[in-house]
Write an enzyme that holds these catalytic residues in place. Structure first.
Site, short mmCIF file in Angstrom:
data_model
loop_
_atom_site.label_atom_id
_atom_site.label_comp_id
_atom_site.label_asym_id
_atom_site.label_seq_id
_atom_site.Cartn_x
_atom_site.Cartn_y
_atom_site.Cartn_z
N LYS A 1 35.73 -22.10 -26.99
CA LYS A 1 37.07 -21.81 -26.25
C LYS A 1 37.50 -20.34 -26.02
CE LYS A 1 39.27 -24.07 -28.94
NZ LYS A 1 38.47 -24.30 -30.03
N ARG B 1 47.34 -28.74 -29.23
CA ARG B 1 46.32 -29.36 -30.33
C ARG B 1 46.81 -30.60 -31.01
NH1 ARG B 1 42.94 -25.18 -33.56
NH2 ARG B 1 43.65 -23.76 -31.95
N ARG C 1 29.64 -16.65 -37.04
CA ARG C 1 30.82 -15.94 -36.35
C ARG C 1 31.23 -14.75 -37.48
NH1 ARG C 1 35.81 -18.64 -33.75
NH2 ARG C 1 36.08 -19.45 -35.76
N ARG D 1 36.01 -14.71 -40.66
CA ARG D 1 37.44 -15.17 -40.54
C ARG D 1 37.42 -16.12 -42.20
NH1 ARG D 1 38.98 -17.67 -35.03
NH2 ARG D 1 39.72 -19.47 -36.06
N ARG E 1 38.97 -28.33 -40.62
CA ARG E 1 39.36 -28.06 -39.35
C ARG E 1 38.83 -29.23 -38.55
NH1 ARG E 1 37.12 -22.22 -38.65
NH2 ARG E 1 38.02 -22.41 -36.48
P1 AP5 Z 1 34.51 -19.03 -30.21
O1 AP5 Z 1 34.42 -18.54 -28.74
O2 AP5 Z 1 35.07 -18.14 -31.27
O3 AP5 Z 1 34.91 -20.71 -30.57
P2 AP5 Z 1 36.36 -21.14 -30.44
O4 AP5 Z 1 36.10 -22.67 -29.86
O5 AP5 Z 1 37.65 -20.27 -29.92
O6 AP5 Z 1 36.50 -21.53 -32.04
P3 AP5 Z 1 37.75 -21.22 -33.00
O7 AP5 Z 1 37.35 -21.51 -34.43
O8 AP5 Z 1 38.56 -19.82 -32.92
O9 AP5 Z 1 38.72 -22.25 -32.52
P4 AP5 Z 1 39.91 -22.97 -33.35
O10 AP5 Z 1 40.45 -23.74 -32.24
O11 AP5 Z 1 39.48 -23.51 -34.53
O12 AP5 Z 1 40.58 -21.59 -33.98
P5 AP5 Z 1 41.91 -20.89 -33.54
O13 AP5 Z 1 41.60 -19.43 -33.52
O14 AP5 Z 1 42.40 -21.35 -32.10
O15 AP5 Z 1 32.95 -19.17 -30.56
C1 AP5 Z 1 32.49 -19.44 -31.98
C2 AP5 Z 1 31.32 -18.65 -32.29
O16 AP5 Z 1 30.29 -19.17 -31.47
C3 AP5 Z 1 31.37 -17.22 -32.10
O17 AP5 Z 1 30.60 -16.45 -32.96
C4 AP5 Z 1 30.69 -16.72 -30.68
O18 AP5 Z 1 30.28 -15.76 -30.57
C5 AP5 Z 1 29.65 -18.00 -30.68
N1 AP5 Z 1 29.36 -18.71 -29.31
C6 AP5 Z 1 30.49 -19.04 -28.35
N2 AP5 Z 1 29.97 -19.64 -27.63
C7 AP5 Z 1 28.62 -19.71 -27.76
C8 AP5 Z 1 27.48 -20.23 -26.86
N3 AP5 Z 1 27.69 -20.98 -25.79
N4 AP5 Z 1 26.04 -20.14 -27.55
C9 AP5 Z 1 26.18 -19.67 -28.75
N5 AP5 Z 1 26.83 -18.95 -29.30
C10 AP5 Z 1 28.39 -19.03 -28.80
O19 AP5 Z 1 43.22 -21.30 -34.63
C11 AP5 Z 1 42.96 -21.01 -35.87
C12 AP5 Z 1 44.05 -21.93 -36.54
O20 AP5 Z 1 45.35 -21.32 -36.01
C13 AP5 Z 1 44.06 -23.27 -36.36
O21 AP5 Z 1 43.12 -23.73 -37.37
C14 AP5 Z 1 45.37 -23.48 -36.93
O22 AP5 Z 1 45.84 -23.30 -38.40
C15 AP5 Z 1 46.09 -22.52 -36.27
N6 AP5 Z 1 46.62 -22.81 -34.88
C16 AP5 Z 1 46.01 -22.10 -33.54
N7 AP5 Z 1 46.64 -23.00 -32.43
C17 AP5 Z 1 47.59 -23.89 -32.95
C18 AP5 Z 1 48.09 -24.92 -32.26
N8 AP5 Z 1 48.06 -25.03 -30.94
N9 AP5 Z 1 48.66 -25.60 -33.00
C19 AP5 Z 1 48.70 -25.68 -34.59
N10 AP5 Z 1 48.14 -24.77 -35.19
C20 AP5 Z 1 47.28 -23.92 -34.61
#
Ligand code: AP5
Length: 210
Positions: free
Chosen positions: A13, A88, A123, A156, A167
């Site tokens: 994402k 979410r 990552r 991370r 997660r």
């Molecule tokens: P990346 O693009 O970083 O993936 P992502 O989907 O953004 O993954 P996240 O782990 O950041 O999502 P998340 O929703 O768990 O965490 P968030 O930070 O929002 O890609 C992942 C890896 O793969 C990277 O190394 C990239 O280079 C590689 N990659 C990407 N695409 C690729 C492809 N096509 N091919 C090959 N490699 C690829 O949230 C973190 C925490 O914050 C949550 O757990 C929660 O505690 C809190 N939080 C955030 N938002 C909320 C909410 N709305 N409600 C409640 N808690 C929340």
């Protein structure tokens, strides 16, 4: 154009939000990134969120909605925005609707569990600017060093195997029901996000311009 990017942890994402935001001049809003910044700056919100995020749980809905309301009032959102990783929960989705925040399309990143594990375990993120890399798929020019700012690349804390498991389980229970929620609105576009980054981002662009 106002978009939501929905999908499992590590689905890509954030990576695609950056590319699509640049292409269509949208503001890219990641609640995860905003919370990590608050933790780094040791704000009150950051202090409360730290243990929750480190455990792979969800931050309370009212905190998330307060973040979104404030962020959407910035002038860079006038041309449109991408909500990356928010809503979410069903409560968050309903609150966004009740606030009258217009959403045009919801991109649902479909990805297999094996791919998620490979992406999250490889990552690396910049400790200073938060830029994202991958040890095989998105390498920095110099190992361990951010191309953008020269910062140190780190793992991370919530990318540890046990936290990834939690997660994923939170995603299944709390976030996956949003697929049905947005399907009913006719705004949902599901894409196969198992593919390479360029192909995924092209599929999103094609879907947005259809
Ligand atoms: P990346 O693009 O970083 O993936 P992502 O989907 O953004 O993954 P996240 O782990 O950041 O999502 P998340 O929703 O768990 O965490 P968030 O930070 O929002 O890609 C992942 C890896 O793969 C990277 O190394 C990239 O280079 C590689 N990659 C990407 N695409 C690729 C492809 N096509 N091919 C090959 N490699 C690829 O949230 C973190 C925490 O914050 C949550 O757990 C929660 O505690 C809190 N939080 C955030 N938002 C909320 C909410 N709305 N409600 C409640 N808690 C929340």
């Amino acid at each position: 154009m106002n978009l939501i990017f929905l999908g499992a942890p590590g689905a890509g994402k954030g990576t695609n939000a950056e590319l699509i935001a640049k292409k269509y001049s949208l503001a890219s809003i990641s609640t995860g990134a905003i919370l990590r910044e608050a933790i780094k700056n040791e704000t009150e919100m950051g202090k409360k969120a730290k243990a929750i995020i480190d455990d792979g749980k969800l931050v309370p809905d009212d905190t998330i909605i307060a973040i979104i309301k404030e962020r959407l009032s910035n002038s860079d959102c006038e041309k449109g925005f991408i909500l990356d990783g928010v809503p979410r929960t069903l409560v968050q989705a309903r609150m966004i609707d009740e606030l009258g925040i217009r959403i045009d399309k919801v991109i649902n990143f479909e990805v297999s569990e094996d791919v998620v594990l490979e992406r999250l375990s490889g990552r690396r993120v910049c400790a200073d600017c938060g830029s994202t890399y991958h040890i095989k798929n998105v390498k920095s020019k110099t190992e361990g060093v951010c191309d953008r700012c020269g910062g140190r690349l780190i793992i991370r804390k919530d990318d540890q195997p046990e936290t990834i498991k939690e997660r994923m389980s939170v995603y299944e229970d709390m976030t996956k029901p949003l697929v049905d929620y947005y399907l009913k609105t006719g705004k949902l576009i599901s894409i196969n996000a198992d593919k390479e980054i360029e192909k995924t981002s092209l599929e999103i662009s094609v879907a947005l311009e259809r």
